[in-house]
Design an enzyme around this catalytic site. Structure first.
Site, PDB file in Angstrom:
ATOM      1  N   LYS A 141     -50.539  53.664  54.043  1.00 34.44           N
ATOM      2  CA  LYS A 141     -49.956  54.258  55.250  1.00 34.44           C
ATOM      3  C   LYS A 141     -48.429  54.233  55.151  1.00 34.44           C
ATOM      4  O   LYS A 141     -47.763  55.225  55.357  1.00 34.44           O
ATOM      5  CB  LYS A 141     -50.452  53.494  56.478  1.00 34.44           C
ATOM      6  CG  LYS A 141     -49.909  54.041  57.772  1.00 34.44           C
ATOM      7  CD  LYS A 141     -50.518  53.335  58.979  1.00 34.44           C
ATOM      8  CE  LYS A 141     -49.773  53.774  60.227  1.00 34.44           C
ATOM      9  NZ  LYS A 141     -50.279  53.137  61.443  1.00 34.44           N
ATOM     10  N   GLU A 186     -48.474  45.016  47.171  1.00 33.38           N
ATOM     11  CA  GLU A 186     -49.613  45.010  46.235  1.00 33.38           C
ATOM     12  C   GLU A 186     -49.919  46.436  45.758  1.00 33.38           C
ATOM     13  O   GLU A 186     -50.087  46.683  44.558  1.00 33.38           O
ATOM     14  CB  GLU A 186     -50.878  44.447  46.926  1.00 33.38           C
ATOM     15  CG  GLU A 186     -50.807  42.988  47.302  1.00 33.38           C
ATOM     16  CD  GLU A 186     -50.189  42.753  48.676  1.00 33.38           C
ATOM     17  OE1 GLU A 186     -49.522  43.673  49.219  1.00 33.38           O
ATOM     18  OE2 GLU A 186     -50.352  41.635  49.200  1.00 33.38           O
ATOM     19  N   GLY A 244     -53.972  51.351  60.414  1.00 27.96           N
ATOM     20  CA  GLY A 244     -54.510  51.180  59.059  1.00 27.96           C
ATOM     21  C   GLY A 244     -55.999  50.872  59.062  1.00 27.96           C
ATOM     22  O   GLY A 244     -56.785  51.500  58.348  1.00 27.96           O
ATOM     23  N   ARG A 245     -56.415  49.912  59.880  1.00 25.46           N
ATOM     24  CA  ARG A 245     -57.823  49.492  59.857  1.00 25.46           C
ATOM     25  C   ARG A 245     -58.743  50.500  60.546  1.00 25.46           C
ATOM     26  O   ARG A 245     -59.958  50.356  60.535  1.00 25.46           O
ATOM     27  CB  ARG A 245     -57.960  48.101  60.465  1.00 25.46           C
ATOM     28  CG  ARG A 245     -57.373  47.965  61.857  1.00 25.46           C
ATOM     29  CD  ARG A 245     -57.241  46.500  62.254  1.00 25.46           C
ATOM     30  NE  ARG A 245     -56.536  46.311  63.521  1.00 25.46           N
ATOM     31  CZ  ARG A 245     -55.235  46.232  63.647  1.00 25.46           C
ATOM     32  NH1 ARG A 245     -54.456  46.359  62.593  1.00 25.46           N
ATOM     33  NH2 ARG A 245     -54.674  46.024  64.834  1.00 25.46           N
ATOM     34  N   GLU A 304     -58.135  41.485  62.611  1.00 30.95           N
ATOM     35  CA  GLU A 304     -56.739  41.915  62.670  1.00 30.95           C
ATOM     36  C   GLU A 304     -56.435  42.516  64.051  1.00 30.95           C
ATOM     37  O   GLU A 304     -55.300  42.471  64.520  1.00 30.95           O
ATOM     38  CB  GLU A 304     -56.444  42.940  61.558  1.00 30.95           C
ATOM     39  CG  GLU A 304     -54.959  43.130  61.284  1.00 30.95           C
ATOM     40  CD  GLU A 304     -54.670  43.890  59.990  1.00 30.95           C
ATOM     41  OE1 GLU A 304     -54.384  43.250  58.961  1.00 30.95           O
ATOM     42  OE2 GLU A 304     -54.732  45.125  60.003  1.00 30.95           O
ATOM     43  N   HIS A 336     -80.858  32.956  52.208  1.00 28.74           N
ATOM     44  CA  HIS A 336     -80.926  31.936  51.156  1.00 28.74           C
ATOM     45  C   HIS A 336     -79.572  31.293  50.909  1.00 28.74           C
ATOM     46  O   HIS A 336     -79.343  30.675  49.876  1.00 28.74           O
ATOM     47  CB  HIS A 336     -81.472  32.566  49.867  1.00 28.74           C
ATOM     48  CG  HIS A 336     -82.901  32.981  50.013  1.00 28.74           C
ATOM     49  ND1 HIS A 336     -83.951  32.120  49.796  1.00 28.74           N
ATOM     50  CD2 HIS A 336     -83.450  34.148  50.422  1.00 28.74           C
ATOM     51  CE1 HIS A 336     -85.095  32.751  50.028  1.00 28.74           C
ATOM     52  NE2 HIS A 336     -84.819  33.985  50.426  1.00 28.74           N
ATOM     53  N   LYS A 372     -45.630  37.754  54.428  1.00 29.19           N
ATOM     54  CA  LYS A 372     -45.011  38.744  53.530  1.00 29.19           C
ATOM     55  C   LYS A 372     -43.536  38.404  53.305  1.00 29.19           C
ATOM     56  O   LYS A 372     -43.022  38.501  52.189  1.00 29.19           O
ATOM     57  CB  LYS A 372     -45.093  40.152  54.140  1.00 29.19           C
ATOM     58  CG  LYS A 372     -46.483  40.759  54.177  1.00 29.19           C
ATOM     59  CD  LYS A 372     -46.406  42.203  54.689  1.00 29.19           C
ATOM     60  CE  LYS A 372     -47.774  42.738  55.059  1.00 29.19           C
ATOM     61  NZ  LYS A 372     -47.739  44.055  55.691  1.00 29.19           N
TER      62      LYS A 372
HETATM   63  O1  F6P Z   1     -50.821  43.590  55.887  1.00 28.61           O
HETATM   64  C1  F6P Z   1     -51.740  44.184  56.716  1.00 28.61           C
HETATM   65  C2  F6P Z   1     -51.649  45.687  56.674  1.00 28.61           C
HETATM   66  O2  F6P Z   1     -50.501  46.124  57.293  1.00 28.61           O
HETATM   67  C3  F6P Z   1     -52.889  46.298  57.274  1.00 28.61           C
HETATM   68  O3  F6P Z   1     -52.810  46.444  58.628  1.00 28.61           O
HETATM   69  C4  F6P Z   1     -53.013  47.556  56.515  1.00 28.61           C
HETATM   70  O4  F6P Z   1     -54.295  48.068  56.606  1.00 28.61           O
HETATM   71  C5  F6P Z   1     -52.652  47.104  55.125  1.00 28.61           C
HETATM   72  O5  F6P Z   1     -51.629  46.165  55.329  1.00 28.61           O
HETATM   73  C6  F6P Z   1     -52.224  48.168  54.169  1.00 28.61           C
HETATM   74  O6  F6P Z   1     -51.107  48.866  54.617  1.00 28.61           O
HETATM   75  P1  F6P Z   1     -50.670  50.230  53.968  1.00 28.61           P
HETATM   76  O7  F6P Z   1     -51.755  51.231  54.175  1.00 28.61           O
HETATM   77  O8  F6P Z   1     -49.405  50.616  54.666  1.00 28.61           O
HETATM   78  O9  F6P Z   1     -50.429  50.004  52.498  1.00 28.61           O
END
Ligand code: F6P
Length: 560
Positions: A214, A220, A274-275, A361, A392, A517
């Site tokens: 987003k 990452e 995002g979620r 979240e 199990h 972060k």
């Molecule tokens: O760190 C959490 C977050 O901001 C989530 O809310 C989001 O889904 C994820 O990181 C990834 O964010 P992006 O789509 O901006 O890479």
């Protein structure tokens, strides 16, 4: 801070429910379940999907009180404000309009004074067109070969929803047929091991990389994107990026800066959390590449059917509303801090991890939407595994240890039915025997008297006793088609929103992820200066300094 309003726990409706807990504590599900009239009132059907919440520790009176709580929380107004595109995500000053992502073409949904549905469909049409080009082989890679494999890079909401839907569709006969000869993989973790696993067995010549973020700033995702860009350019040259990398983002400027052709970028909007983004290009692009747009469109239609149901059905028959209210009841009044999501379907193995983010979240908050500290807990600890694997593993605790409300999810029809001649039942019936049995085991338990009658030896009776009275609900879907997967997703998304609306929190921001972060940035800087200049760790506490020193002194990482 906006002008503080009263907390929900100060309302009469909340206090009534607090008082009502005493009445419920005098009941046992064993007895509640014998009241057929009560049970009948706790079953709901929508488009062949059956919800049975009769195994909740609730009576008809409880449900009435929960509906009063919904009124006190102005739930109806809050739902309307969401659908009307008001900036209900007040800390980020944004609308919350994931429902617009799956609205039909002729719908009218406004954000900031403008109908967003045409923009949504522009992107969907672009995805349809692009995915058909890739799938048909009319778009080829740098060496002229069709791109049959896709790696989607993304994390959190840019990963978990698409992974859940992909896993759910993989064995659906229609979707599987459409995916023949193609692979879709997901790279989320910054751990280089995840890169190694993703590229293992793939050839850059036939691979398309979709960078999904987003913000297009997530550490990452961006390092993984640079790593796979390097994988592609090392094999095929710098110009191959244009043919082998595309992006999904709200930040098209950064996409271009990264080196991806803006024509190969698929937009979405800041009114999509995002979620809550799986129905945007975040999910629709990778899934259309794998299954074709027409399958994914069915998924969107399923989600949209629940949006309509949620928006227009009276609360006493409204599935997400009832589920949300019952979760509030379990968390805030009965004091159960967790919820187990237990699909009796291997295809739903990634459902719980997705709902973990959607729910935790969204609702893991400590202050009201107006910034007031909350004197009660919100959110719950969501976890789960497909039954019967969970049985199990962790069901022991659920049966005889802590009380954890359970969601049992099953399907009438298997995606892959098997019946072996001579077996008592089909394989799906065997699976579903557990789906039907477990909720009763939890609700009824087993008494010492029953055990005595079975001649169980005295010393084992305490160990073999099941207290019962453990709540669950059952959701029986007709099948697990793309349409039903969309419905399931939307039910849970709206359920989580209902909980947040009732608790009076902002379910659409996520400030709690920021601090870690920032601290990681500090550590990253330290690791760089230690590796390049031999600088000793500085500015950290004793514990972190010791750990960093050990890591730097003994790590085999290359000196830069
Ligand atoms: O760190 C959490 C977050 O901001 C989530 O809310 C989001 O889904 C994820 O990181 C990834 O964010 P992006 O789509 O901006 O890479």
């Amino acid at each position: 801070m906006t002008s503080p309003t009263a907390l929900i726990c100060e309302t009469q409706a909340w206090k009534d429910l607090k008082g009502h807990v005493e009445d419920i504590n005098k009941t046992h599900l064993r007895d509640l379940m014998s009241d057929a009239h009560r049970c009948e009132s706790m079953m709901l059907e929508f488009e062949g999907l059956l919800l049975d919440y009769s195994r909740q520790r609730a009576t008809v009176e409880t449900m009435g009180k929960l509906l009063n709580l919904a009124k006190a929380a102005q739930l109806s107004e809050k739902i309307s404000r969401m659908f009307n595109g008001e900036h209900i995500n007040s800390t980020e000053n944004r609308s919350v309009l994931h429902v617009a992502l799956r609205a039909p073409k002729d719908a009218f949904i406004k954000a900031d004074g403008k109908n967003v549905v045409p923009e949504v469909w522009n992107v969907l049409d672009k995805i349809k067109d692009f995915s058909e080009k890739i799938r048909s082989g009319s778009w080829v890679g740098a060496t002229g070969k069709p791109l049959k494999d896709v790696i989607a890079i993304g994390i959190g909401g840019s990963f978990l929803g698409p992974l859940f839907v992909h896993t759910a569709l993989q064995t659906d006969p229609e979707a599987a047929e459409c995916a023949k000869g193609r692979q879709l993989r997901f790279l989320a973790n910054i751990d280089p091991v995840d890169v190694a696993r993703n590229i293992s067995g793939l050839n850059p010549e036939t691979t398309l990389v979709v960078v999904v973020s987003k913000t297009f700033t997530t550490a990452e995702t961006m390092l993984n994107a640079r790593t796979l860009r390097n994988w592609i350019t090392t094999a095929l040259g710098a110009q191959a990026v244009a043919k082998h990398m595309v992006a999904v983002s709200t930040n098209l400027a950064l996409v271009e800066k990264f080196g991806i052709d803006p024509n190969n970028a698929f937009a979405f909007w800041d009114w999509v959390g995002g979620r809550y983004s799986v129905c945007s290009a975040v999910g629709v692009l990778p899934l259309s590449l794998q299954y074709g747009f027409s399958v994914v469109e069915k998924f969107l239609k399923g989600a949209s059917s629940i949006d309509k149901h949620f928006q227009s059905t009276p609360f006493e028959k409204n599935i997400p509303v009832l589920l949300g209210l019952l979760s509030v009841w379990n968390v805030s009044f009965l004091g159960y801090p967790a919820r187990a999501i237990l699909p009796y379907s291997q295809a739903l193995e990634k459902f719980a991890p997705h709902i973990q983010q959607v729910s935790m979240e969204s609702n893991g908050k400590g202050v009201s939407i107006d910034g007031l500290p909350l004197p009660f807990e919100t959110g719950e600890i969501d976890f789960g595994e497909p039954g019967t694997n969970g049985q199990h593993s962790f069901y022991q605790l659920i049966h005889q240890g802590r009380v954890i409300p359970c969601d049992f999810i099953g399907t009438v029809k298997s995606q892959q039915p098997v019946y072996l001649e001579g077996e008592v039942v089909s394989n799906h019936d065997e699976l579903m025997s557990n789906f039907f049995a477990q909720p009763d085991a939890l609700a009824y338990g087993k008494t010492p008297e029953q055990l005595q009658k079975e001649n169980v030896s005295e010393n084992l009776i305490p160990h073999k006793t099941f207290s019962g009275n453990r709540p669950s609900l059952s959701l029986l879907l007709p099948e697990l088609s793309a349409y039903n997967v969309g419905q399931l997703l939307a039910i849970y998304e709206h359920r989580v929103a209902v909980q947040g609306f009732v608790w009076g929190i902002n379910s659409f921001d996520q400030w709690g992820v920021e601090l870690g972060k920032v601290l990681a940035t500090q550590v990253r800087k330290q690791l760089h200066s230690s590796r390049t200049q031999g600088a000793a760790p500085e500015g950290f506490n004793y514990s972190t300094t010791t750990l960093l020193k050990r890591y730097l002194e003994t790590s085999p990482e290359p000196k830069m």
